[in-house]
Design a protein around this motif. Structure first.
Motif, short mmCIF file in Angstrom:
data_model
loop_
_atom_site.label_atom_id
_atom_site.label_comp_id
_atom_site.label_asym_id
_atom_site.label_seq_id
_atom_site.Cartn_x
_atom_site.Cartn_y
_atom_site.Cartn_z
N SER A 81 -8.87 -6.55 59.53
CA SER A 81 -7.72 -5.72 59.12
C SER A 81 -7.75 -5.47 57.61
CB SER A 81 -6.42 -6.40 59.52
OG SER A 81 -6.21 -7.60 58.80
N TRP A 82 -8.17 -6.47 56.83
CA TRP A 82 -8.24 -6.26 55.37
C TRP A 82 -9.34 -5.26 55.02
CZ3 TRP A 82 -8.13 -12.26 54.69
CH2 TRP A 82 -6.81 -12.70 54.87
N CYS A 83 -10.44 -5.33 55.75
CA CYS A 83 -11.52 -4.37 55.52
C CYS A 83 -11.05 -2.95 55.79
CB CYS A 83 -12.71 -4.73 56.41
SG CYS A 83 -14.14 -3.66 56.17
N ARG A 87 -10.51 0.15 53.06
CA ARG A 87 -11.17 1.45 53.23
C ARG A 87 -10.16 2.60 53.16
NH1 ARG A 87 -16.13 2.24 56.63
NH2 ARG A 87 -17.57 0.68 55.84
N ARG A 88 -8.96 2.36 53.69
CA ARG A 88 -7.97 3.43 53.72
C ARG A 88 -7.26 3.60 52.37
NH1 ARG A 88 -6.22 0.92 58.52
NH2 ARG A 88 -4.32 0.29 57.40
N LYS A 89 -6.87 2.46 51.75
CA LYS A 89 -6.01 2.53 50.58
C LYS A 89 -6.64 1.98 49.31
CE LYS A 89 -1.76 2.20 53.31
NZ LYS A 89 -0.47 1.48 53.49
N GLY A 90 -7.86 1.46 49.42
CA GLY A 90 -8.51 0.89 48.25
C GLY A 90 -8.25 -0.60 48.14
N VAL A 226 -16.44 -7.56 52.32
CA VAL A 226 -15.47 -6.49 52.05
C VAL A 226 -15.70 -5.91 50.66
CG1 VAL A 226 -13.02 -5.95 51.74
CG2 VAL A 226 -13.73 -7.42 53.63
N ALA A 227 -15.95 -6.78 49.69
CA ALA A 227 -16.21 -6.31 48.32
C ALA A 227 -17.48 -5.48 48.26
CB ALA A 227 -16.32 -7.51 47.37
N GLU A 228 -18.44 -5.78 49.13
CA GLU A 228 -19.69 -5.01 49.15
C GLU A 228 -19.54 -3.68 49.89
OE1 GLU A 228 -22.82 -8.81 49.16
OE2 GLU A 228 -22.32 -7.75 51.02
N GLY A 229 -18.39 -3.47 50.53
CA GLY A 229 -18.16 -2.22 51.24
C GLY A 229 -18.71 -2.18 52.64
N GLN A 230 -18.99 -3.36 53.22
CA GLN A 230 -19.50 -3.39 54.60
C GLN A 230 -18.41 -2.91 55.56
OE1 GLN A 230 -22.56 -4.11 55.32
NE2 GLN A 230 -23.30 -5.13 53.48
N ASN A 231 -18.84 -2.32 56.69
CA ASN A 231 -17.85 -1.87 57.67
C ASN A 231 -17.44 -3.05 58.56
OD1 ASN A 231 -19.37 -1.96 60.28
ND2 ASN A 231 -20.66 -0.45 59.27
N PRO A 232 -16.28 -2.96 59.23
CA PRO A 232 -15.74 -4.08 60.00
C PRO A 232 -16.68 -4.62 61.07
CG PRO A 232 -14.07 -2.38 59.72
CD PRO A 232 -15.36 -1.80 59.21
N GLU A 233 -17.43 -3.74 61.73
CA GLU A 233 -18.32 -4.19 62.80
C GLU A 233 -19.47 -5.03 62.24
OE1 GLU A 233 -19.73 -4.96 66.49
OE2 GLU A 233 -17.79 -4.13 65.87
N VAL A 234 -20.02 -4.61 61.12
CA VAL A 234 -21.09 -5.39 60.48
C VAL A 234 -20.57 -6.75 60.06
CG1 VAL A 234 -22.61 -5.52 58.47
CG2 VAL A 234 -22.39 -3.37 59.73
#
Length: 253
Positions: A81-83, A87-90, A226-234
C-alpha cells in the motif's frame, strides 16, 4: 495469554502433585524462604548487570507476555500500500503514514523515505538501528538468564539457613520434622522459579527478539525497494522468502 497459561499449568502441577502426595498447601507457603530466594536473586543480578540492562530486562519480561508474533503478511500488505501511495502522490505522502505507526523502526524508515533519502542511506541507517536494538535486547535477556542461574543457589542457601535453625533447636525433637520440611521449601522456590519462570521466559524473549528482527529486516528491505522505485509485484516477489520463514517460525513455536 498463552504464556500465562503455562505459568498456571506449572503452579497447578506443583500444588496438585503436592496435594496428591498427601501434602497441604500451607506447607508450601513460607515468606522467609520467598524473601531469601527472590531478594537474594535480585541482589545478585543488580550486582552483575548495569542499570540500563537491568531496567530493560524487566521491560522485556513484561513484553514477553504481552507481545504478539509479528504478522509478516500484514507487513507485506503495508509495504504494498505504501508503494502504491508513493507512486500516486510521491514519497512525501508517506510522512503522514509515518506518524500513524506504533512501530518506531517502521516509522523511522517511512520518515527517511518521505525526506527523499537515497536507498543506500535508508538501508545504512535502519541496519544500525536494527543491530543496536537487537544487541541491547539480547544483553537484557542475559540478565534474566542469570536470574535463572542464581535462584536455585539462593534456594540452597535458604535451605541451609533453615537447617541451621533446626539444628539449633535439637532440644525440641517434636519440631524437627516440621522444621526440616519448612527448610526445604527454599529449594523448591529457587528451582521452581528458575526452571518454570525465569529460564523459559528468557528463551521466549530471545525467540521474540529474533522474530521481530527478521520482521524488521523484511520491512527495511521493502522500504528500500520503494525508494528504488520498484513496483509492488516485484517487491512482493523479492520479500516472499521472509513470508515463508515467518510462518514457518510461527508454526513451530
Amino acid at each position: 495469554m498463552f504464556g500465562f497459561l503455562g505459568i498456571l499449568l506449572a503452579l497447578a502441577a506443583i500444588i496438585g502433585g503436592n496435594y496428591i502426595g498427601g501434602g497441604q498447601l500451607e506447607e508450601l507457603y513460607n515468606p522467609t524462604a520467598a524473601l531469601i530466594v527472590v531478594g537474594g536473586t535480585l541482589a545478585a543480578s543488580v550486582i552483575q548487570a548495569p542499570r540500563e540492562d537491568f531496567n530493560r530486562a524487566w521491560r522485556l519480561f513484561g513484553w514477553a507476555y504481552r507481545s504478539e508474533q509479528p504478522d509478516f503478511r500484514d507487513g507485506m500488505e503495508k509495504l504494498r500500500s505504501w508503494c502504491l501511495l508513493a507512486r500516486r502522490k510521491g514519497l512525501i505522502a508517506l510522512e503522514a503514514e509515518s506518524s500513524r505507526q506504533d512501530d518506531l523502526f517502521v516509522a523511522s524508515g517511512l520518515q527517511l523515505l518521505a525526506d527523499g533519502r537515497p536507498p543506500e542511506m535508508i538501508r545504512s541507517v535502519l541496519e544500525v538501528e536494527l543491530i543496536a536494538r537487537e544487541q541491547r535486547d539480547l544483553r537484557a535477556v542475559k540478565v534474566i538468564e542469570s536470574l535463572g542461574g542464581y535462584a536455585p543457589t539462593l534456594g540452597i542457601i535458604g535451605t541451609v539457613l533453615g537447617l541451621i535453625q533446626v539444628m539449633a533447636n535439637l532440644s525440641s525433637p517434636d519440631t524437627l520434622g516440621q522444621g526440616i520440611a519448612t527448610a526445604f521449601v527454599s529449594t523448591i522456590y529457587g528451582v521452581g522459579v528458575a526452571n518454570l519462570l525465569l529460564i523459559p521466559t528468557a528463551n521466549k524473549i530471545k525467540r521474540l527478539v529474533e522474530e521481530r528482527s527478521q520482521y524488521h529486516e523484511m520491512m527495511m528491505d521493502g522500504l528500500v525497494y520503494v525508494a528504488e522505485g520498484q513496483n509492488p509485484e516485484v517487491i512482493r516477489q523479492r520479500l516472499h522468502g521472509y513470508l515463508e520463514a515467518g510462518y514457518a517460525q510461527a508454526s513451530t513455536s
